[in-house]
Scaffold this motif. Structure first.
Motif, PDB file in Angstrom:
ATOM      1  N   LEU A  78     -13.312  36.556   5.336  1.00 26.41           N
ATOM      2  CA  LEU A  78     -12.935  37.066   4.015  1.00 26.41           C
ATOM      3  C   LEU A  78     -14.174  37.555   3.269  1.00 26.41           C
ATOM      4  O   LEU A  78     -14.150  38.613   2.618  1.00 26.41           O
ATOM      5  CB  LEU A  78     -12.247  35.967   3.206  1.00 26.41           C
ATOM      6  CG  LEU A  78     -10.799  35.626   3.585  1.00 26.41           C
ATOM      7  CD1 LEU A  78     -10.358  34.359   2.861  1.00 26.41           C
ATOM      8  CD2 LEU A  78      -9.865  36.789   3.236  1.00 26.41           C
ATOM      9  N   TRP A 130     -11.709  26.140  11.531  1.00 27.63           N
ATOM     10  CA  TRP A 130     -10.719  27.168  11.175  1.00 27.63           C
ATOM     11  C   TRP A 130     -10.983  27.683   9.764  1.00 27.63           C
ATOM     12  O   TRP A 130     -10.996  28.903   9.515  1.00 27.63           O
ATOM     13  CB  TRP A 130      -9.325  26.568  11.280  1.00 27.63           C
ATOM     14  CG  TRP A 130      -8.196  27.550  11.106  1.00 27.63           C
ATOM     15  CD1 TRP A 130      -7.557  28.249  12.089  1.00 27.63           C
ATOM     16  CD2 TRP A 130      -7.567  27.937   9.870  1.00 27.63           C
ATOM     17  NE1 TRP A 130      -6.574  29.052  11.548  1.00 27.63           N
ATOM     18  CE2 TRP A 130      -6.558  28.883  10.186  1.00 27.63           C
ATOM     19  CE3 TRP A 130      -7.758  27.579   8.537  1.00 27.63           C
ATOM     20  CZ2 TRP A 130      -5.745  29.463   9.224  1.00 27.63           C
ATOM     21  CZ3 TRP A 130      -6.954  28.162   7.570  1.00 27.63           C
ATOM     22  CH2 TRP A 130      -5.954  29.087   7.914  1.00 27.63           C
ATOM     23  N   LEU A 160      -4.961  29.763   0.345  1.00 27.17           N
ATOM     24  CA  LEU A 160      -3.660  30.408   0.528  1.00 27.17           C
ATOM     25  C   LEU A 160      -3.373  30.651   2.010  1.00 27.17           C
ATOM     26  O   LEU A 160      -2.222  30.519   2.463  1.00 27.17           O
ATOM     27  CB  LEU A 160      -3.615  31.725  -0.250  1.00 27.17           C
ATOM     28  CG  LEU A 160      -3.700  31.598  -1.782  1.00 27.17           C
ATOM     29  CD1 LEU A 160      -3.718  32.976  -2.428  1.00 27.17           C
ATOM     30  CD2 LEU A 160      -2.543  30.766  -2.332  1.00 27.17           C
ATOM     31  N   ARG A 161      -4.415  31.010   2.766  1.00 26.64           N
ATOM     32  CA  ARG A 161      -4.252  31.184   4.223  1.00 26.64           C
ATOM     33  C   ARG A 161      -3.927  29.836   4.882  1.00 26.64           C
ATOM     34  O   ARG A 161      -3.124  29.774   5.813  1.00 26.64           O
ATOM     35  CB  ARG A 161      -5.523  31.774   4.827  1.00 26.64           C
ATOM     36  CG  ARG A 161      -5.971  33.106   4.234  1.00 26.64           C
ATOM     37  CD  ARG A 161      -5.075  34.257   4.627  1.00 26.64           C
ATOM     38  NE  ARG A 161      -5.502  35.508   4.004  1.00 26.64           N
ATOM     39  CZ  ARG A 161      -6.336  36.386   4.583  1.00 26.64           C
ATOM     40  NH1 ARG A 161      -6.837  36.150   5.781  1.00 26.64           N
ATOM     41  NH2 ARG A 161      -6.663  37.511   3.955  1.00 26.64           N
ATOM     42  N   TRP A 162      -4.578  28.786   4.425  1.00 23.17           N
ATOM     43  CA  TRP A 162      -4.323  27.437   4.931  1.00 23.17           C
ATOM     44  C   TRP A 162      -2.886  27.021   4.610  1.00 23.17           C
ATOM     45  O   TRP A 162      -2.185  26.438   5.437  1.00 23.17           O
ATOM     46  CB  TRP A 162      -5.323  26.485   4.268  1.00 23.17           C
ATOM     47  CG  TRP A 162      -5.158  25.012   4.501  1.00 23.17           C
ATOM     48  CD1 TRP A 162      -4.715  24.092   3.590  1.00 23.17           C
ATOM     49  CD2 TRP A 162      -5.480  24.275   5.682  1.00 23.17           C
ATOM     50  NE1 TRP A 162      -4.734  22.824   4.137  1.00 23.17           N
ATOM     51  CE2 TRP A 162      -5.202  22.916   5.435  1.00 23.17           C
ATOM     52  CE3 TRP A 162      -5.969  24.630   6.936  1.00 23.17           C
ATOM     53  CZ2 TRP A 162      -5.404  21.903   6.368  1.00 23.17           C
ATOM     54  CZ3 TRP A 162      -6.170  23.635   7.889  1.00 23.17           C
ATOM     55  CH2 TRP A 162      -5.893  22.299   7.598  1.00 23.17           C
ATOM     56  N   GLN A 163      -2.451  27.372   3.414  1.00 23.77           N
ATOM     57  CA  GLN A 163      -1.098  27.043   2.979  1.00 23.77           C
ATOM     58  C   GLN A 163      -0.048  27.740   3.836  1.00 23.77           C
ATOM     59  O   GLN A 163       1.032  27.183   4.100  1.00 23.77           O
ATOM     60  CB  GLN A 163      -0.932  27.446   1.509  1.00 23.77           C
ATOM     61  CG  GLN A 163       0.277  26.886   0.806  1.00 23.77           C
ATOM     62  CD  GLN A 163       0.266  27.235  -0.672  1.00 23.77           C
ATOM     63  OE1 GLN A 163      -0.070  28.351  -1.062  1.00 23.77           O
ATOM     64  NE2 GLN A 163       0.638  26.282  -1.513  1.00 23.77           N
ATOM     65  N   ALA A 164      -0.356  28.951   4.280  1.00 18.65           N
ATOM     66  CA  ALA A 164       0.597  29.734   5.060  1.00 18.65           C
ATOM     67  C   ALA A 164       0.540  29.430   6.557  1.00 18.65           C
ATOM     68  O   ALA A 164       1.420  29.844   7.318  1.00 18.65           O
ATOM     69  CB  ALA A 164       0.333  31.233   4.837  1.00 18.65           C
ATOM     70  N   ALA A 165      -0.496  28.697   6.985  1.00 18.90           N
ATOM     71  CA  ALA A 165      -0.683  28.431   8.409  1.00 18.90           C
ATOM     72  C   ALA A 165       0.131  27.219   8.862  1.00 18.90           C
ATOM     73  O   ALA A 165       0.558  26.388   8.053  1.00 18.90           O
ATOM     74  CB  ALA A 165      -2.166  28.194   8.696  1.00 18.90           C
ATOM     75  N   GLU A 182      -8.546  32.111  -1.778  1.00 12.88           N
ATOM     76  CA  GLU A 182      -7.797  32.904  -0.790  1.00 12.88           C
ATOM     77  C   GLU A 182      -7.728  32.163   0.545  1.00 12.88           C
ATOM     78  O   GLU A 182      -6.713  32.221   1.254  1.00 12.88           O
ATOM     79  CB  GLU A 182      -8.456  34.272  -0.610  1.00 12.88           C
ATOM     80  CG  GLU A 182      -7.771  35.178   0.397  1.00 12.88           C
ATOM     81  CD  GLU A 182      -6.326  35.516   0.034  1.00 12.88           C
ATOM     82  OE1 GLU A 182      -5.520  35.726   0.962  1.00 12.88           O
ATOM     83  OE2 GLU A 182      -6.003  35.568  -1.174  1.00 12.88           O
ATOM     84  N   THR A 183      -8.807  31.445   0.885  1.00 17.33           N
ATOM     85  CA  THR A 183      -8.801  30.636   2.105  1.00 17.33           C
ATOM     86  C   THR A 183      -7.740  29.548   2.012  1.00 17.33           C
ATOM     87  O   THR A 183      -7.044  29.248   2.991  1.00 17.33           O
ATOM     88  CB  THR A 183     -10.187  30.002   2.332  1.00 17.33           C
ATOM     89  OG1 THR A 183     -11.171  31.038   2.410  1.00 17.33           O
ATOM     90  CG2 THR A 183     -10.221  29.186   3.615  1.00 17.33           C
ATOM     91  N   VAL A 215     -12.068  31.547   8.612  1.00 13.31           N
ATOM     92  CA  VAL A 215     -11.268  32.334   7.668  1.00 13.31           C
ATOM     93  C   VAL A 215     -12.116  32.742   6.471  1.00 13.31           C
ATOM     94  O   VAL A 215     -12.143  33.911   6.064  1.00 13.31           O
ATOM     95  CB  VAL A 215     -10.028  31.544   7.220  1.00 13.31           C
ATOM     96  CG1 VAL A 215      -9.332  32.249   6.055  1.00 13.31           C
ATOM     97  CG2 VAL A 215      -9.061  31.371   8.378  1.00 13.31           C
TER      98      VAL A 215
END
Length: 314
Positions: free
Chosen positions: A65, A57, A41-46, A38-39, A61
Motif C-alpha cells: 500500500l 501478511w 480494512l484488508r485484514w477485516q475483509a480477509a 487501510e491495512t 499488505v
C-alpha cells in the motif's frame, strides 16, 4: 466473516509496528495512519483463519500500500508549492519506533528521511525493512515479490545513495539542547560571524510552507548565505508578529532524534527546525512550517513536559 475480538486484538498489537514502518516509508504521519487503517480494512475483509503468519501478511499488505502511495506521491509533489520536507516527529512520539541500534536511529532521522526521497519506492522499502527493522532478505523478498539476490542488490544501491548524503553525529538529548541553545544565541546576536563559525562551509537552509506559510522556494546554500538568512529570520519585527499572529515561544527540543528548534504559539506548534549536526559543524537547517504537517507535533507537544521557553521570538 466478521472479525472476532481476538482478531481485532491481533491487529491492534501490530498497529504500533505498522505505523513506524509506514512513517519511514512515506515521511508523513498522517499518510502512515491512513495506510495502517487501510491495512486493517484488508485484514477485516480477509479470511484471517487461513493466514498462517499474521505479522508477515500485515507487513506485506502495508508495504505494498505504501509503495502505491509513494508512486502517486511523486506525481503530487511535482505540483507541490515550494520545497517538500517530511513531517517531523517530536522526541517521545511512539511513531519514531525502535531506537536500539545506530541503524534504527539513523533511518528515522530527519536528514535521512529527506535523503530517502531520492530513492525509488522499492529501494526505499528494502532500505527501511532491512536497516530499521532488521528483516532478513528472504522475508523482504517475499514481501516485495522479488528474489533474495534482488533484495540484496537493491539494498546495496539504496545504501550508496543514502551514504552519498551527509551523515550526522550521534547526539543525546542533553547535547542536542546545548547545540540548539548555542545556535539560538548566535542567531539572535544580530551578527553573522558567530553563526558562520557554527556552520559547515557548504551548509544549507531549506523550508517547507506548503504554500500556506511563506517559505523560500529554493534553499540557501553556503555558510555566509545561511547565516545571513538565519540572522534575519530571528530578528524581531512587527511584520513577523502579524504573520504568525503573535510572539511565539522558542524551545530547544529534538525531532526525529536530531536537535531541533520548536516554535509554539498559544499551544500550537507553528514551526519545527531540525538541525543536521556533523563533526565539522551544523550542515543543514530543515524548517517545517506547513501547518498540515504540524498537527501531530502539536498533539505530542501538549503531552510533553517541555518546560519554559528559551525566549519569545519576534
Amino acid at each position: 466473516m466478521p472479525l472476532t475480538a481476538e482478531d481485532v486484538d491481533r491487529f491492534e498489537a501490530s498497529r504500533p509496528r505498522l505505523e513506524t514502518i509506514a512513517y519511514r516509508l512515506l515521511g508523513s504521519a498522517g499518510e502512515a495512519e491512513d495506510a495502517v487503517q487501510e491495512t486493517f480494512l484488508r485484514w477485516q475483509a480477509a479470511d484471517v483463519d487461513r493466514i498462517g503468519v499474521p505479522e508477515a501478511w500485515l507487513t506485506k499488505v502495508l508495504t505494498n500500500l505504501c509503495l502505491n502511495q509513494l508512486t502517486s506521491a511523486r506525481a503530487r509533489r511535482e505540483t507541490y508549492v515550494g520545497q517538500w520536507l517530511p513531517e517531523p516527529l517530536l522526541g517521545g512520539d511512539p511513531m519514531l519506533g525502535p531506537a536500539e541500534t545506530v541503524e534504527q536511529r539513523e533511518s528515522v532521522s530527519y536528514a535521512v528521511l529527506t535523503l530517502l526521497e531520492r530513492l525509488a519506492p522499492r529501494e526505499r522499502a528494502v532500505y527501511v525493512l532491512r536497516e530499521a527493522f532488521d528483516y532478513p532478505h528472504r522475508e523482504i523478498a517475499e514481501i516485495l515479490d522479488i528474489t533474495e539476490a534482488a533484495s540484496q542488490q537493491i539494498l546495496h544501491r539504496a545504501k550508496k545513495h543514502v551514504a552519498d548524503g551527509k551523515t550526522r553525529t550521534e547526539i543525546d538529548r542533553a547535547a542536542a539542547r546545548r547545540i540548539v541553545e548555542e545556535f539560538l544565541a548566535a542567531a539572535t546576536s544580530g551578527q553573522t560571524e558567530p553563526l558562520v563559525r557554527l556552520l559547515t562551509a557548504d551548509a544549507i537552509a531549506i523550508g517547507d510552507g506548503g504554500g500556506k506559510v511563506p517559505a523560500r522556494a529554493r534553499a540557501f546554500e553556503g555558510a555566509v548565505a545561511v547565516a545571513k538568512f538565519l540572522r534575519g529570520l530571528f530578528k524581531p519585527s512587527e511584520a513577523k508578529r502579524a504573520i504568525v499572529g503573535g510572539s511565539p515561544e522558542v524551545h530547544a527540543w529534538t525531532a526525529n532524534g536530531e536537535p531541533a528548534v520548536v516554535v509554539v504559539l498559544d499551544g500550537r506548534v507553528v514551526g519545527v527546525m531540525c538541525l543536521e549536526v556533523t563533526a565539522e559543524g551544523i550542515a543543514a537547517f530543515r524548517n517545517q512550517v506547513n501547518p498540515d504537517k504540524l498537527e501531530r507535533a502539536t498533539a505530542q507537544w501538549a503531552t510533553s513536559g517541555h518546560g519554559e521557553p528559551l525566549f519569545h521570538a519576534f
